[in-house]
Structure formats: structure tokens, C-alpha cells
Scaffold this active site. Sequence first.
Site, mmCIF file in Angstrom:
data_model
loop_
_atom_site.group_PDB
_atom_site.id
_atom_site.type_symbol
_atom_site.label_atom_id
_atom_site.label_comp_id
_atom_site.label_asym_id
_atom_site.label_seq_id
_atom_site.Cartn_x
_atom_site.Cartn_y
_atom_site.Cartn_z
ATOM 1 N N LYS A 43 0.823 -1.195 0.000
ATOM 2 C CA LYS A 43 0.000 0.000 0.000
ATOM 3 C C LYS A 43 0.866 1.257 0.000
ATOM 4 C CE LYS A 43 -3.181 -2.309 3.178
ATOM 5 N NZ LYS A 43 -3.658 -2.254 4.563
ATOM 6 N N ASP A 100 7.413 2.674 -3.110
ATOM 7 C CA ASP A 100 7.598 3.734 -2.110
ATOM 8 C C ASP A 100 9.067 3.876 -1.737
ATOM 9 O OD1 ASP A 100 7.640 1.223 -0.869
ATOM 10 O OD2 ASP A 100 6.384 1.798 0.815
ATOM 11 N N ASP A 103 14.925 -0.805 -0.213
ATOM 12 C CA ASP A 103 15.871 -1.001 0.880
ATOM 13 C C ASP A 103 16.823 -2.125 0.464
ATOM 14 O OD1 ASP A 103 17.080 -0.901 3.326
ATOM 15 O OD2 ASP A 103 15.444 -1.829 4.437
ATOM 16 N N LYS A 131 17.191 3.760 -0.324
ATOM 17 C CA LYS A 131 18.146 3.628 0.794
ATOM 18 C C LYS A 131 19.292 2.774 0.306
ATOM 19 C CE LYS A 131 15.225 3.229 4.869
ATOM 20 N NZ LYS A 131 14.730 2.248 5.845
ATOM 21 N N PHE A 152 14.339 4.405 9.580
ATOM 22 C CA PHE A 152 12.993 3.913 9.282
ATOM 23 C C PHE A 152 12.063 5.118 9.120
ATOM 24 C CE2 PHE A 152 8.908 1.896 10.064
ATOM 25 C CZ PHE A 152 9.045 0.738 9.315
ATOM 26 N N VAL A 153 11.502 5.253 7.935
ATOM 27 C CA VAL A 153 10.684 6.437 7.653
ATOM 28 C C VAL A 153 9.202 6.067 7.536
ATOM 29 C CG1 VAL A 153 12.609 7.552 6.467
ATOM 30 C CG2 VAL A 153 10.937 6.258 5.137
ATOM 31 N N ASP A 159 3.848 3.222 5.997
ATOM 32 C CA ASP A 159 3.301 3.025 7.354
ATOM 33 C C ASP A 159 4.316 2.472 8.341
ATOM 34 O OD1 ASP A 159 3.499 0.373 6.237
ATOM 35 O OD2 ASP A 159 2.229 -0.302 7.880
HETATM 36 P P1 5GP Z 1 13.139 -4.324 0.177
HETATM 37 O O1 5GP Z 1 12.653 -5.598 -0.431
HETATM 38 O O2 5GP Z 1 13.779 -3.368 -0.789
HETATM 39 O O3 5GP Z 1 14.040 -4.572 1.381
HETATM 40 O O4 5GP Z 1 11.888 -3.710 0.856
HETATM 41 C C1 5GP Z 1 11.199 -2.627 0.415
HETATM 42 C C2 5GP Z 1 9.987 -2.520 1.274
HETATM 43 O O5 5GP Z 1 10.374 -2.544 2.666
HETATM 44 C C3 5GP Z 1 9.304 -1.191 1.058
HETATM 45 O O6 5GP Z 1 8.354 -1.269 0.029
HETATM 46 C C4 5GP Z 1 8.699 -0.960 2.420
HETATM 47 O O7 5GP Z 1 7.447 -1.616 2.496
HETATM 48 C C5 5GP Z 1 9.647 -1.615 3.401
HETATM 49 N N1 5GP Z 1 10.573 -0.611 3.968
HETATM 50 C C6 5GP Z 1 11.880 -0.443 3.704
HETATM 51 N N2 5GP Z 1 12.380 0.606 4.378
HETATM 52 C C7 5GP Z 1 11.351 1.119 5.091
HETATM 53 C C8 5GP Z 1 11.209 2.245 5.982
HETATM 54 O O8 5GP Z 1 12.146 3.013 6.274
HETATM 55 N N3 5GP Z 1 9.974 2.462 6.499
HETATM 56 C C9 5GP Z 1 8.912 1.659 6.216
HETATM 57 N N4 5GP Z 1 7.770 1.957 6.800
HETATM 58 N N5 5GP Z 1 8.994 0.604 5.380
HETATM 59 C C10 5GP Z 1 10.204 0.346 4.822
#
Ligand code: 5GP
Length: 179
Positions: A43, A100, A103, A131, A152-153, A159
Site C-alpha cells: 500500500k 515507495d 531497501d 536507501k 525507518f521512515v 506506514d
Molecule cells: P526491500 O525488499 O527493498 O528490502 O523492501 C522494500 C519494502 O520494505 C518497502 O516497500 C517498504 O514496504 C519496506 N521498507 C523499507 N524501508 C522502510 C522504511 O524506512 N519504512 C517503512 N515503513 N517501510 C520500509
Amino acid sequence: MIQNDILKVLYSKEELAQRTTELGKELTEDYRNKKPLLVGILKGAIFFTTDLAKAMDINVEIDFMDVSSYGNSTISSGEVKIIKDLSASAADRDIIIVEDIIDSGRTLEYLVSLFKRRGANTVKLVTLLDKPEGRVVDIKADYVGFLVPNEFVVGYGIDFAERYRNLPYVAVLKPEMYQ
Ligand code: 5GP
């Protein structure tokens, strides 16, 4: 008041709107004469996807996918589960995945390979936030709104335990809110 839970605002409503307008212009140039399929990832990318679409001066089709990565709320494990799939077919389409935040990069690595397997013509990635320090797989977004530090944002769709999505800006919470 949810504003009282905020430690600092990283990107204001105005900065988000301005950067989204710039990205929309870039995409308009790059996809002129095409009709890309914007795939917003639920979302977290809801507001960014709709604002970005409005900033694009070409015909686009909008769809959403809901995926969840197994693991706890702050660390993604790499396994991705489809909760809601696309309504449209990805075959022969120019797909623009709208995320969004990237990471580890695992969610997007999974989605890019999924759309390629499904016969997409091209697959590009747009992310509001990136990030780079968190990356564990080699994936790069084609369009990035802002680089963020390894914090963590929340806000503007993003959310923490289903809260803070409706903040109009991107922010870091006070440490006690994460407990
Ligand atoms: P990845 O597979 O790149 O590790 O994960 C990306 C997902 O992790 C994003 O779509 C988000 O849902 C979550 N995520 C990564 N960093 C943050 C953060 O700083 N805050 C929040 N709320 N979700 C994050």
C-alpha cells in the site's frame, strides 16, 4: 495528534510535490508515443503512484499489486508473496513499477523478474525513496525521488504497523514510537 509522534520531517509536502512533478516530466519525455502500465505497489506507493500519474502528460494505464515479503515489520526476508495480482496482463507492455522505498532491493528484484517472465516489453523502476545502504541484491531504480539515510521512515503512504500512512510528508518517528 499524530504530528506529536514525529521526530523530524525529511521531505515536506511541497518538496514531495515538486520532485514528483519533475519525475512526471522525465517519464513523459521517455514514454512519449507509448502507453505504459504504471504498477503501483500497495500500500506504500498509493499516493506516490496517483500523484505521479497526474504529473505525466501522456496516456498511462494504472494498476496495483499488493505483495508482502515474509519477515518482521522492519526487515525483509527476500521471499515475496503476491497478495493481489495485476488486473491487466503484463505481456508486451512497457511496465513502470512504482515503489515507495527500496531497501534491500529484494521485493523489486522479484517483481522485475516476474514481469519479464510474463513477457513484458520493458520493465523500469521508479521509487520515491532509495536507501542505498540497505541493498543486499544488485538492483537499481531507473528514477529516484530522493536518497534517504538508513533510518525507518513513515508518511506519504508509508506506514509503521498500518499507522502514519496519511501523513502528508515523509518523516522519522520519535524512537519511543517504535517500541
Ligand atoms: P526491500 O525488499 O527493498 O528490502 O523492501 C522494500 C519494502 O520494505 C518497502 O516497500 C517498504 O514496504 C519496506 N521498507 C523499507 N524501508 C522502510 C522504511 O524506512 N519504512 C517503512 N515503513 N517501510 C520500509
